[in-house]
Design a protein around this motif. Structure first.
Motif, PDB file in Angstrom:
ATOM      1  N   ASP A 101       0.843  -1.195   0.000  1.00 34.31           N
ATOM      2  CA  ASP A 101       0.000   0.000   0.000  1.00 34.31           C
ATOM      3  C   ASP A 101       0.880   1.247   0.000  1.00 34.31           C
ATOM      4  N   ALA A 102       0.254   2.402  -0.175  1.00 31.91           N
ATOM      5  CA  ALA A 102       0.995   3.650  -0.346  1.00 31.91           C
ATOM      6  C   ALA A 102       1.860   3.989   0.857  1.00 31.91           C
ATOM      7  N   SER A 103       1.356   3.760   2.059  1.00 37.09           N
ATOM      8  CA  SER A 103       2.128   4.097   3.252  1.00 37.09           C
ATOM      9  C   SER A 103       3.351   3.210   3.399  1.00 37.09           C
ATOM     10  N   GLU A 104       3.227   1.933   3.021  1.00 35.22           N
ATOM     11  CA  GLU A 104       4.359   1.021   3.103  1.00 35.22           C
ATOM     12  C   GLU A 104       5.400   1.346   2.039  1.00 35.22           C
ATOM     13  N   ARG A 105       4.963   1.732   0.862  1.00 32.60           N
ATOM     14  CA  ARG A 105       5.901   2.042  -0.215  1.00 32.60           C
ATOM     15  C   ARG A 105       6.852   3.169   0.149  1.00 32.60           C
ATOM     16  N   LYS A 106       6.430   4.073   1.034  1.00 32.01           N
ATOM     17  CA  LYS A 106       7.269   5.194   1.435  1.00 32.01           C
ATOM     18  C   LYS A 106       8.520   4.751   2.190  1.00 32.01           C
ATOM     19  N   LEU A 107       8.509   3.518   2.673  1.00 34.11           N
ATOM     20  CA  LEU A 107       9.653   2.996   3.427  1.00 34.11           C
ATOM     21  C   LEU A 107      10.685   2.324   2.534  1.00 34.11           C
ATOM     22  N   ILE A 145      19.101  -3.289 -10.215  1.00 30.96           N
ATOM     23  CA  ILE A 145      18.526  -2.001 -10.601  1.00 30.96           C
ATOM     24  C   ILE A 145      17.000  -1.988 -10.502  1.00 30.96           C
ATOM     25  N   GLY A 146      16.369  -3.128 -10.650  1.00 29.12           N
ATOM     26  CA  GLY A 146      14.908  -3.169 -10.590  1.00 29.12           C
ATOM     27  C   GLY A 146      14.349  -3.450  -9.211  1.00 29.12           C
ATOM     28  N   LEU A 147      15.216  -3.729  -8.245  1.00 33.57           N
ATOM     29  CA  LEU A 147      14.750  -4.093  -6.909  1.00 33.57           C
ATOM     30  C   LEU A 147      14.484  -2.867  -6.042  1.00 33.57           C
ATOM     31  N   TYR A 148      13.586  -3.043  -5.085  1.00 31.18           N
ATOM     32  CA  TYR A 148      13.311  -2.007  -4.094  1.00 31.18           C
ATOM     33  C   TYR A 148      13.872  -2.460  -2.752  1.00 31.18           C
ATOM     34  N   GLY A 149      14.474  -1.517  -2.011  1.00 32.45           N
ATOM     35  CA  GLY A 149      15.093  -1.858  -0.740  1.00 32.45           C
ATOM     36  C   GLY A 149      14.426  -1.171   0.443  1.00 32.45           C
ATOM     37  N   LYS A 150      14.393  -1.871   1.556  1.00 29.13           N
ATOM     38  CA  LYS A 150      13.910  -1.315   2.828  1.00 29.13           C
ATOM     39  C   LYS A 150      15.038  -1.509   3.826  1.00 29.13           C
ATOM     40  N   THR A 151      15.562  -0.403   4.350  1.00 28.15           N
ATOM     41  CA  THR A 151      16.788  -0.444   5.144  1.00 28.15           C
ATOM     42  C   THR A 151      16.630   0.271   6.479  1.00 28.15           C
ATOM     43  N   TYR A 152      17.114  -0.394   7.515  1.00 28.19           N
ATOM     44  CA  TYR A 152      17.180   0.242   8.830  1.00 28.19           C
ATOM     45  C   TYR A 152      18.598   0.068   9.389  1.00 28.19           C
ATOM     46  N   HIS A 153      19.127   1.149   9.940  1.00 29.72           N
ATOM     47  CA  HIS A 153      20.403   1.088  10.640  1.00 29.72           C
ATOM     48  C   HIS A 153      20.138   1.191  12.135  1.00 29.72           C
ATOM     49  N   PHE A 154      20.820   0.353  12.898  1.00 26.32           N
ATOM     50  CA  PHE A 154      20.666   0.322  14.350  1.00 26.32           C
ATOM     51  C   PHE A 154      21.816   1.028  15.068  1.00 26.32           C
TER      52      PHE A 154
END
Length: 218
Positions: A101-107, A145-154
């Protein structure tokens, strides 16, 4: 001195004792480290903080393929055995991204600029002829190049933290020249020198990689 007064490998704490080293060596000979052994790629790039794009961090990704649509990467601040684990990144295919959904895509962020600019590299093994490795790396970039990433640094090592403090920080990739703050050009140049690579050469070799359609705002 107390543990809080000492620093070892960039972290608050005492050096390993001979006993700890012996126990570690013994455990490493008999235990099964299957999840870690499934790592198949080392990627290097720079991440910026979503809430402060002027701050950037070098990120060494050690990635595994969970399946054809999902990759998972452990992120370290350096490629050595004493590197600090500072974050994680998940990468998914466009097909899976389209289900969010739109809110998740922002991450999530795209990797188009990282690939096309030459910023994202796959450091070559010692002794590997560069021309042969460039071919393998370019093939990898055609997939990433076609992948989307979700990243968190601790662990915010860029501000000198000696422990992973505070809440996890959402990280994003660069999307155009001029981002990443004043420190990035110097960090980028030093990275290239460390690995013996040329960003400009990689940019030229990747000119023919087709850019995917990226959702607005990602």
């Amino acid at each position: 001195m107390s543990s809080a007064e000492q620093e070892t490998n960039g972290a608050m704490g005492r050096p390993l004792t001979a006993q700890s080293k012996a126990l570690d060596a013994g455990a490493s000979m008999v235990q099964n480290f299957a999840p870690v052994k499934s790592i198949c790629a080392h990627l290097n790039a720079f991440h910026v903080y979503a809430d402060d794009p002027s701050r950037c961090v070098e990120a060494n990704h050690y990635c595994t393929h969970l399946n054809e649509d999902v990759r998972q990467c452990i992120i370290y601040d350096a490629p050595g055995s004493n590197a600090r684990l500072i974050g994680v990144e998940y990468m998914i295919s466009p097909a899976l991204y389209n289900t969010l959904d739109a809110s998740e895509r922002k991450l999530w962020h795209s990797h188009v600029y990282e690939v096309k600019s030459g910023m994202l590299i796959m450091p070559s093994p010692s002794g590997m002829p560069n021309p042969a490795w460039e071919v393998a790396e370019t093939k990898e970039m055609e997939e990433v190049i076609g992948l989307y990433g979700k990243t968190y640094h601790f662990w915010q090592v860029d501000r000198g933290d000696k422990l992973p403090l505070g809440e996890p920080a959402l990280m994003v990739s660069l999307t155009q020249d001029g981002q990443g703050g004043d420190a990035l050009p110097k960090m980028w140049k030093e990275r290239d020198e460390k690995y013996g690579v040329s960003t400009e050469v990689k940019k030229e070799k990747r000119a023919g990689i087709e850019e995917p359609n990226v959702h607005a705002g990602e």
